[in-house]
Structures are given as structure tokens and as C-alpha cells.
Design an enzyme around this catalytic site. Structure first.
Site, mmCIF file in Angstrom:
data_model
loop_
_atom_site.group_PDB
_atom_site.id
_atom_site.type_symbol
_atom_site.label_atom_id
_atom_site.label_comp_id
_atom_site.label_asym_id
_atom_site.label_seq_id
_atom_site.Cartn_x
_atom_site.Cartn_y
_atom_site.Cartn_z
ATOM 1 N N HIS A 24 13.989 86.332 11.377
ATOM 2 C CA HIS A 24 12.726 86.872 11.875
ATOM 3 C C HIS A 24 12.903 88.372 12.007
ATOM 4 C CE1 HIS A 24 9.599 87.548 15.176
ATOM 5 N NE2 HIS A 24 8.971 87.364 14.028
ATOM 6 N N LYS A 73 18.134 91.552 17.837
ATOM 7 C CA LYS A 73 17.361 90.965 18.932
ATOM 8 C C LYS A 73 18.224 90.075 19.818
ATOM 9 C CE LYS A 73 13.091 90.618 16.238
ATOM 10 N NZ LYS A 73 12.072 89.653 15.796
ATOM 11 N N GLN A 90 22.761 92.224 8.136
ATOM 12 C CA GLN A 90 22.650 93.655 7.828
ATOM 13 C C GLN A 90 22.553 93.868 6.327
ATOM 14 O OE1 GLN A 90 23.792 97.494 6.588
ATOM 15 N NE2 GLN A 90 25.228 95.830 6.358
#
Length: 179
Positions: A24, A73, A90
Site C-alpha cells: 500500500h 508506515k 525500497q
């Protein structure tokens, strides 16, 4: 002629995959010397415990352009979650940005002047680094596409709301939705 990137900040979101390896991503795109760059530099300079924003690279010492700040997050905990956050996720975000430039969603001739902030969810239960990479790549690209195209539109949102709010963690029932 102005591009879709000036002067506004563009915001996009994308959710890809299922289960522990789903991705997400929320994206903010803006010009250098604008509010996105201010937020970019501020976030980079003010990490907090478990959340250390860092520059997304396609390879060590080769940051993607537009310069992209990866903001996790979920705090990276445990060896596999850390490898997914700093590694596969990443790399997926980096490749998603490169894909967007290669396909013209982000103008290559303006890449040096654009900044991206990517807020990225990597589930602490992640268990497949390759699937994590694929989903993060697709989510980053999808969030950029949504930002550039201005989707979803208000009619899209209203149509989705007719079925009720839902996400991988919760779906509202008809009883809850009744006014």
C-alpha cells in the site's frame, strides 16, 4: 506550457496484492522549492524511532529521479521485515518510479525538478521478498498513475461507496451502514 505538476501537489494511492506481501503506497509529487520539497527535506531531517525516511535508490549511490523519499508506515522489526523494508520494498518503489519515467507518466526532462514522497506499507508478516518487490513496484507505479491522472474521480468514489467501505482489514456491513 505548464505541466500537470505545476504548481499543485499531486496525490496518489495504490494497493496491490494480498495477504502479508501486499503493498500500500501513498505518493505526493511536487516541484522542487515547493511544499512537497519542504516536506521531503523536513521528513529526511527529522526521523523518529522506527521511522527513518531515506532516499530511494535504484542501486547504491544511484538515487532515482525524481528524487523519492521512502517513508515506512510500519517500523521495521525482525530480520525478514527489515530486509523487505530496506530491500525489496525500497527496490520495488525505485523501479516503480523508473517505470513511470520510462513510460512518460513523469516527464524525464523534468525529473531533476520533481520530488516524490512515498509512504509505504510493508506488512511485518511479509514472507516473500520477490512478491514484496513485485507488489511494491506495481503500487508505486499505480500511485503515480493515480496522482498524474487525478483518479479516482468523485463519481468513482461515489460508485464505490454504494457497496460500502472496505479494505483488507475491515468491511462495513449493511447493518453498520444503515443510518
Amino acid at each position: 506550457m505548464p505541466t500537470p505538476f505545476a504548481p499543485a501537489t499531486l496525490i496518489g494511492e495504490s494497493f496491490v496484492g494480498e495477504g502479508a506481501n501486499a503493498a500500500h503506497t501513498n505518493i505526493a509529487i511536487g516541484r522542487g522549492a515547493g511544499p512537497v520539497e519542504t516536506a521531503w527535506v523536513t521528513a529526511l531531517a527529522t526521523p523518529s524511532a522506527g521511522h527513518v525516511p531515506f532516499m530511494t535508490v535504484i542501486r547504491p549511490s544511484v538515487p532515482v529521479k525524481p528524487l523519492t523519499l521512502f517513508v515506512n508506515k510500519a517500523a521495521a522489526e525482525g530480520e525478514l521485515h527489515q530486509r523487505a523494508t530496506w530491500g525489496s520494498a525500497q527496490a520495488g518503489v525505485a523501479q516503480g518510479v523508473v517505470d513511470a519515467v520510462e513510460e512518460g507518466l513523469l516527464p524525464a526532462e523534468e525529473a531533476d525538478d520533481l520530488r516524490i514522497i512515498a509512504a509505504v506499507w510493508v506488512n511485518p508478516a511479509v514472507d516473500d521478498l520477490d512478491m514484496s518487490f513485485r507488489n511494491q513496484r506495481a503500487a508505486a507505479y499505480g500511485a503515480i498513475r493515480a496522482a498524474v491522472s487525478g483518479t479516482p474521480t468523485v463519481p468513482d468514489i461515489l460508485a464505490a461507496a454504494e457497496e460500502g467501505p472496505a479494505n483488507p482489514f475491515y468491511s462495513a456491513t449493511a447493518e453498520v451502514l444503515a443510518r
